[in-house]
Each structure stands twice: as C-alpha cells, then as structure tokens.
Scaffold this active site. Sequence first.
Site, mmCIF file in Angstrom:
data_model
loop_
_atom_site.group_PDB
_atom_site.id
_atom_site.type_symbol
_atom_site.label_atom_id
_atom_site.label_comp_id
_atom_site.label_asym_id
_atom_site.label_seq_id
_atom_site.Cartn_x
_atom_site.Cartn_y
_atom_site.Cartn_z
ATOM 1 N N THR A 128 0.910 -1.018 0.071
ATOM 2 C CA THR A 128 0.082 -0.015 0.014
ATOM 3 C C THR A 128 0.610 1.153 0.140
ATOM 4 O O THR A 128 1.758 1.424 0.797
ATOM 5 C CB THR A 128 -0.912 0.098 1.285
ATOM 6 O OG1 THR A 128 -1.522 -1.318 1.252
ATOM 7 C CG2 THR A 128 -1.732 1.080 1.352
ATOM 8 N N GLY A 163 -9.578 -4.852 1.094
ATOM 9 C CA GLY A 163 -9.157 -4.605 2.511
ATOM 10 C C GLY A 163 -9.523 -3.239 2.680
ATOM 11 O O GLY A 163 -10.791 -2.772 2.258
ATOM 12 N N ASP A 164 -8.688 -2.481 3.658
ATOM 13 C CA ASP A 164 -9.135 -1.390 4.112
ATOM 14 C C ASP A 164 -9.013 -0.142 3.438
ATOM 15 O O ASP A 164 -9.713 0.749 3.331
ATOM 16 C CB ASP A 164 -8.371 -1.016 5.188
ATOM 17 C CG ASP A 164 -6.840 -0.897 5.223
ATOM 18 O OD1 ASP A 164 -6.356 -1.889 4.515
ATOM 19 O OD2 ASP A 164 -6.207 0.107 5.370
ATOM 20 N N THR A 179 -1.506 1.803 6.244
ATOM 21 C CA THR A 179 -1.083 0.656 5.597
ATOM 22 C C THR A 179 -1.057 -0.488 6.564
ATOM 23 O O THR A 179 -0.885 -0.254 7.883
ATOM 24 C CB THR A 179 0.371 1.294 5.197
ATOM 25 O OG1 THR A 179 1.006 -0.175 4.853
ATOM 26 C CG2 THR A 179 1.039 1.893 5.920
ATOM 27 N N GLY A 180 -1.154 -1.802 6.188
ATOM 28 C CA GLY A 180 -0.834 -2.780 7.178
ATOM 29 C C GLY A 180 -2.076 -3.856 6.592
ATOM 30 O O GLY A 180 -2.487 -4.056 5.594
ATOM 31 N N GLY A 201 -5.351 -5.301 6.070
ATOM 32 C CA GLY A 201 -6.510 -4.517 5.835
ATOM 33 C C GLY A 201 -7.617 -5.098 6.743
ATOM 34 O O GLY A 201 -8.539 -4.342 6.933
HETATM 35 N N1 GLY Z 1 -3.619 -2.725 3.684
HETATM 36 C C1 GLY Z 1 -3.936 -3.071 2.442
HETATM 37 C C2 GLY Z 1 -4.835 -4.355 2.307
HETATM 38 O O1 GLY Z 1 -4.897 -5.055 3.260
HETATM 39 O O2 GLY Z 1 -5.505 -4.537 1.300
#
Ligand code: GLY
Length: 329
Positions: free
Chosen positions: A193, A223-224, A243-244, A246
Amino acid sequence: MPDGLVRSASLSIDGPVILVHGGAWDIPNTATEDHRDGLKTAVAAGRRSLESGESAVDVAADVVAAMESHGAFDAGRGAMLNQDGRAQLDAGIMDGSSLDYGSVMAVERLADPIRVARRLMDAGEGQVRILAGEGAERFAVAEGFTLIDNDELISERERERFEALRGQVDDVHTSQSFLPGVTNRRSGGGHDTVGCVVRDENGHVAAATSTGGTPFKPAGRVGDSPLPGSGFYADGEAAVSCTGWGEAIAAVVLAHDVVRRILDHGDLESAVTSRLRAMHDRIRNPHGEGARGGLIALSESAVGWAYTTPRMARAIWAPGPGTVHLQLS
Ligand code: GLY
C-alpha cells in the site's frame, strides 16, 4: 505488546506539507533503493502541484498516482497478484474540508485508480462515491480514461512472487481459508500500500490511499484501503492514511479512529501510537499474533507517523530548504 514496538515520531509543521508512505512491512534491503526512488518521485510530483497552487486533494491524487506508476510499490503497476494471477486494485481519496470522498475497488484495467477515485468526488452532491469492479471501469471510460490490459500492471517481481506462493498452496481455491494474515506471514511480513496526507496553503487537508492488497488474496477480496474511515480519512484539519493488515484495520476503522482522537484531544503522536497499539492488542491473526500496520497523520499544526512493522517507507516535504525527510527504518 512489548513496550517500544510502536515506533512513532511527530514534527511541528503548520503550513503546507506533504507526508507520503510506501507501505509498512519488513522491506528487504534489496528493495530499499527502489522504495527511496519511489518516495522521491512521489514527493517531486506533489511538490510541483502544491507549488502551482493545487488544492490538497489534487496534490494527494498527484502524489499517489506517481506511486501507482512507479513500480516499486504494491499499488498500480507492480501490485501484488491475486489467486487468479491478476492485479486487482483498490484506491480511495477524501477532502477534509467538504468530507467528499471517492473510492474504486477490485478494478483490473485502470492504470491510475486514484485518479478515477478523485473523479468520483466530482460526481456531485448526493451522487455515488464508491464503485467496484467493472462498474468502476465503465465509469472511468465514460469520464475519458483509457482501460489497459491487466498484464500492463504486472511486474516480473510480482509474477515470481505469485509463482512462489502458488507453489506453497496445494489447492489455489482454498481461498477464504488462505487468509491474508497468513499469507503475509508466509511471504515475510507483507508488502503494502501507498498513501499520502497533504495540507495546502489554505490549510485544507486531504488523505489518499492505493493498494494491490495482500499477496495471493482471493479474487474479489477488498481490504481497508478503499474504505473511507478505515484506509483513509480526513476531517477539518486532520487527515490519516493507513497501511498494514486490511482486515484488522477495517475492524477498528483505524483512520477515522485516529482522526477523531486528534480532533478531540489534539496530541497527534499520542493519537497515532495509542490507536495502533489498541489494534495490535485487540485483533489477532490466525497464529495468535497482534495485528500490525502503520499510518501517517496530519493535525492542525503537526505531522507524524507510527508503525508496528519492522520498517515503514515514508517521506515528508514542506516548503523551504532542507525539509525533505526520507526514511525506511
Ligand atoms: N492494507 C491493504 C490491504 O490489506 O489491502
């Protein structure tokens, strides 16, 4: 969680500023040069648009688009591949002045998904703000964007990673049981990300985030990153990009949680540290390990970041000499 595992810092900056991240994970030494170059390219793009008087939200789109094109990051060209061997991208952007936002998710034929997300913000009051898959691509075409072949997003590096991960799985259709948290662990901590937060000369702020998601994710997994409040959020003078992992970030609605904390309590560094620690303590992956990630944030008079991964790629730029900071550790 052991003391000191959240690494954080903040700086007092109350004028225009750009803060960029290129993912929180255990960035190998072999990838640091590329990441540095990608951060420099992103800062240069943002600086050009900020100096030419663009608004925070347009600067944020320019910064993230530069990272989507660069190839070093898990976003746009160079994104990680899903279980079908395809790049499937998510991106979102938000204006702290108006609370307008735009997001696209699970798109496969957009070179710069953040620019399409930015265009959705202009759709007008009460209009659609989030589009997924083919619907997002149709909107893009109607708005004059050109669709590309998915192969154009796929790098040799990510093709090799995909083949290696495929070799570890007996049945590629184990999909939901092959959770992103597990995949992250197997591939050495993930690869994640890009995002930025920007304050312009009028004091307006914006946040933007873009990703290819987790390695070897099931097709359609989101994800997030494109979820307002989770992967990005901006309100008033505060803005955050995350970031991380999600699934964990979405569970605690991390970006909104941090923005709220900044607006209510004012102390940026305590907000970023306490909310990342809370996520780590509350959400566990299937191995019982606390959820990890990172974020960058802006308040009225400061910028800062925090992460619980071995490294986070990040850079800051503000007008005046000697104000570029590039850090990977
Ligand atoms: N943080 C990005 C994802 O998990 O898609």
